[in-house]
Motif scaffolding. Structure first.
Motif, mmCIF file in Angstrom:
data_model
loop_
_atom_site.group_PDB
_atom_site.id
_atom_site.type_symbol
_atom_site.label_atom_id
_atom_site.label_comp_id
_atom_site.label_asym_id
_atom_site.label_seq_id
_atom_site.Cartn_x
_atom_site.Cartn_y
_atom_site.Cartn_z
ATOM 1 N N ILE A 190 -3.197 6.187 -6.782
ATOM 2 C CA ILE A 190 -4.146 6.562 -6.109
ATOM 3 C C ILE A 190 -4.723 7.743 -7.261
ATOM 4 C CG2 ILE A 190 -5.409 6.861 -4.529
ATOM 5 C CD1 ILE A 190 -4.354 4.338 -4.309
ATOM 6 N N PRO A 191 -5.907 7.726 -7.407
ATOM 7 C CA PRO A 191 -6.337 9.127 -8.378
ATOM 8 C C PRO A 191 -6.462 10.057 -6.922
ATOM 9 C CG PRO A 191 -7.591 7.324 -8.936
ATOM 10 C CD PRO A 191 -6.850 6.953 -7.976
ATOM 11 N N THR A 192 -5.919 11.366 -7.017
ATOM 12 C CA THR A 192 -5.983 12.546 -7.094
ATOM 13 C C THR A 192 -6.546 13.341 -6.622
ATOM 14 O OG1 THR A 192 -4.362 14.071 -8.648
ATOM 15 C CG2 THR A 192 -3.377 11.425 -6.333
ATOM 16 N N THR A 193 -7.857 13.514 -7.302
ATOM 17 C CA THR A 193 -9.187 14.375 -7.497
ATOM 18 C C THR A 193 -10.257 13.614 -7.831
ATOM 19 O OG1 THR A 193 -9.243 14.377 -9.745
ATOM 20 C CG2 THR A 193 -7.519 15.677 -8.451
ATOM 21 N N PRO A 194 -11.615 14.376 -6.800
ATOM 22 C CA PRO A 194 -12.690 13.053 -7.333
ATOM 23 C C PRO A 194 -13.107 12.694 -8.356
ATOM 24 C CG PRO A 194 -12.769 14.720 -4.964
ATOM 25 C CD PRO A 194 -11.569 15.163 -6.427
ATOM 26 N N GLY A 195 -12.858 13.605 -9.367
ATOM 27 C CA GLY A 195 -13.099 13.318 -10.182
ATOM 28 C C GLY A 195 -12.165 11.586 -11.754
ATOM 29 N N ASP A 196 -11.241 12.156 -11.181
ATOM 30 C CA ASP A 196 -10.103 11.007 -11.686
ATOM 31 C C ASP A 196 -10.659 9.533 -10.705
ATOM 32 O OD1 ASP A 196 -9.003 12.934 -13.207
ATOM 33 O OD2 ASP A 196 -7.052 13.219 -11.641
ATOM 34 N N LEU A 197 -10.958 9.681 -9.367
ATOM 35 C CA LEU A 197 -10.828 9.065 -8.443
ATOM 36 C C LEU A 197 -12.082 7.493 -9.572
ATOM 37 C CD1 LEU A 197 -10.757 7.833 -5.468
ATOM 38 C CD2 LEU A 197 -12.982 7.760 -6.004
ATOM 39 N N GLU A 218 -13.734 8.292 -12.574
ATOM 40 C CA GLU A 218 -13.598 7.619 -13.660
ATOM 41 C C GLU A 218 -12.791 5.977 -13.245
ATOM 42 O OE1 GLU A 218 -11.377 10.129 -17.005
ATOM 43 O OE2 GLU A 218 -12.450 12.007 -16.257
ATOM 44 N N TRP A 219 -11.903 6.154 -12.678
ATOM 45 C CA TRP A 219 -11.444 5.172 -12.337
ATOM 46 C C TRP A 219 -11.693 3.768 -11.583
ATOM 47 C CZ3 TRP A 219 -9.143 0.818 -9.761
ATOM 48 C CH2 TRP A 219 -8.184 0.396 -9.512
ATOM 49 N N ALA A 220 -13.386 4.516 -11.151
ATOM 50 C CA ALA A 220 -13.722 3.759 -10.990
ATOM 51 C C ALA A 220 -14.285 2.441 -11.875
ATOM 52 C CB ALA A 220 -14.742 3.630 -9.436
ATOM 53 N N ALA A 221 -15.391 3.736 -12.718
ATOM 54 C CA ALA A 221 -15.913 3.145 -14.497
ATOM 55 C C ALA A 221 -15.472 2.419 -14.779
ATOM 56 C CB ALA A 221 -16.276 4.690 -14.855
ATOM 57 N N ALA A 222 -13.654 2.829 -15.068
ATOM 58 C CA ALA A 222 -13.085 2.210 -15.782
ATOM 59 C C ALA A 222 -12.990 0.479 -15.782
ATOM 60 C CB ALA A 222 -11.878 2.545 -16.315
ATOM 61 N N HIS A 223 -12.362 0.579 -13.850
ATOM 62 C CA HIS A 223 -12.623 -0.646 -12.638
ATOM 63 C C HIS A 223 -14.225 -1.464 -12.999
ATOM 64 C CE1 HIS A 223 -10.862 -3.101 -10.356
ATOM 65 N NE2 HIS A 223 -12.385 -3.464 -9.337
ATOM 66 N N ILE A 224 -15.266 -1.034 -12.581
ATOM 67 C CA ILE A 224 -16.787 -1.870 -13.181
ATOM 68 C C ILE A 224 -16.563 -2.701 -14.364
ATOM 69 C CG2 ILE A 224 -18.243 -0.072 -12.340
ATOM 70 C CD1 ILE A 224 -19.520 -1.809 -10.897
ATOM 71 N N THR A 225 -16.237 -1.596 -15.541
ATOM 72 C CA THR A 225 -16.206 -1.829 -17.389
ATOM 73 C C THR A 225 -15.704 -3.082 -17.319
ATOM 74 O OG1 THR A 225 -16.915 0.356 -17.547
ATOM 75 C CG2 THR A 225 -15.955 -1.308 -19.354
ATOM 76 N N ARG A 226 -14.238 -3.139 -16.183
ATOM 77 C CA ARG A 226 -13.604 -4.290 -16.586
ATOM 78 C C ARG A 226 -14.022 -4.720 -16.181
ATOM 79 N NH1 ARG A 226 -8.761 -7.251 -15.061
ATOM 80 N NH2 ARG A 226 -7.717 -7.431 -16.028
ATOM 81 N N VAL A 227 -14.781 -5.272 -15.009
ATOM 82 C CA VAL A 227 -14.512 -6.379 -13.927
ATOM 83 C C VAL A 227 -16.008 -6.554 -13.233
ATOM 84 C CG1 VAL A 227 -12.525 -6.387 -12.816
ATOM 85 C CG2 VAL A 227 -14.744 -5.430 -11.487
ATOM 86 N N GLY A 228 -17.006 -5.686 -14.051
ATOM 87 C CA GLY A 228 -18.297 -6.236 -14.267
ATOM 88 C C GLY A 228 -19.053 -6.180 -12.635
ATOM 89 N N ALA A 273 -17.834 12.329 -12.677
ATOM 90 C CA ALA A 273 -16.420 12.410 -12.900
ATOM 91 C C ALA A 273 -16.949 13.879 -13.753
ATOM 92 C CB ALA A 273 -15.489 11.570 -14.066
ATOM 93 N N GLU A 274 -17.375 14.135 -15.119
ATOM 94 C CA GLU A 274 -17.977 15.040 -15.436
ATOM 95 C C GLU A 274 -17.991 16.336 -14.315
ATOM 96 O OE1 GLU A 274 -20.261 14.471 -18.526
ATOM 97 O OE2 GLU A 274 -19.434 12.789 -19.684
ATOM 98 N N THR A 275 -19.307 16.005 -13.693
ATOM 99 C CA THR A 275 -19.686 17.286 -12.703
ATOM 100 C C THR A 275 -18.285 17.526 -12.011
ATOM 101 O OG1 THR A 275 -21.913 16.297 -12.586
ATOM 102 C CG2 THR A 275 -21.123 17.495 -10.643
ATOM 103 N N ALA A 276 -17.779 16.527 -11.312
ATOM 104 C CA ALA A 276 -16.444 17.063 -11.011
ATOM 105 C C ALA A 276 -15.545 17.640 -11.794
ATOM 106 C CB ALA A 276 -15.816 15.976 -9.730
#
Length: 145
Positions: free
Chosen positions: A12-19, A21-31, A135-138
């Motif tokens: 599980i990501p431990t910073t807001p920025g990493d979380l 980014e993880w969500a962005a990668a996920h939505i890119t993958r699944v739509g 994420a960049e802002t975070a």
């Protein structure tokens, strides 16, 4: 992102920025799924199904991914999740979030994100771009402290 995104990862990501980014990668993958009713409302492992932006944040924060054999600091995850939602809501509104009157701040941020997601024609690419920008802002805020 410090870790490598995989939809089945139990990390599980431990910073807001990493979380974010993880969500962005996920939505890119699944739509993206635009509906009043989320695919994440039912039982079972749903990490591979399309999701809303809020659903991607839920999965990034561990929904349907946590391993019962691992110990998770749920309070820390909740704090990171709450901050990620605040940052994303502020990014989407283009202004700092104000404290709600009579409502939980997280609920207000979820409504902001949900309504943005439901805009007709919203694409997974737009959603991922918004998540990455927040994420960049975070990450920039983390570098300040």
């Amino acid at each position: 992102m410090r870790g490598t995104y995989t939809p089945d990862s139990v990390l599980i990501p431990t910073t807001p920025g990493d979380l974010l980014e993880w969500a962005a990668a996920h939505i890119t993958r699944v739509g993206i799924y635009q509906s009043r009713y989320s695919l994440f409302s039912g039982p079972g492992r749903l990490a591979h199904r399309r999701c809303s932006v809020g659903g991607a944040l839920d999965v990034a924060a561990g929904r349907d991914r946590m391993n019962p054999d691992r110990a998770y600091d749920l309070d820390a995850i909740r704090a990171v999740y709450t901050e990620a939602y605040r940052l994303l809501a502020e990014h989407l509104d283009g202004a700092p979030a104000t404290e709600p009157t009579g409502h939980d701040a997280l609920t207000q941020h979820k409504v902001t994100v949900h309504l943005w997601t439901l805009t007709p024609g919203r694409t997974a690419q737009e959603a991922a771009a918004a998540l990455r920008s927040a994420a960049e802002t975070a990450h920039a805020a983390d570098r300040l402290f």
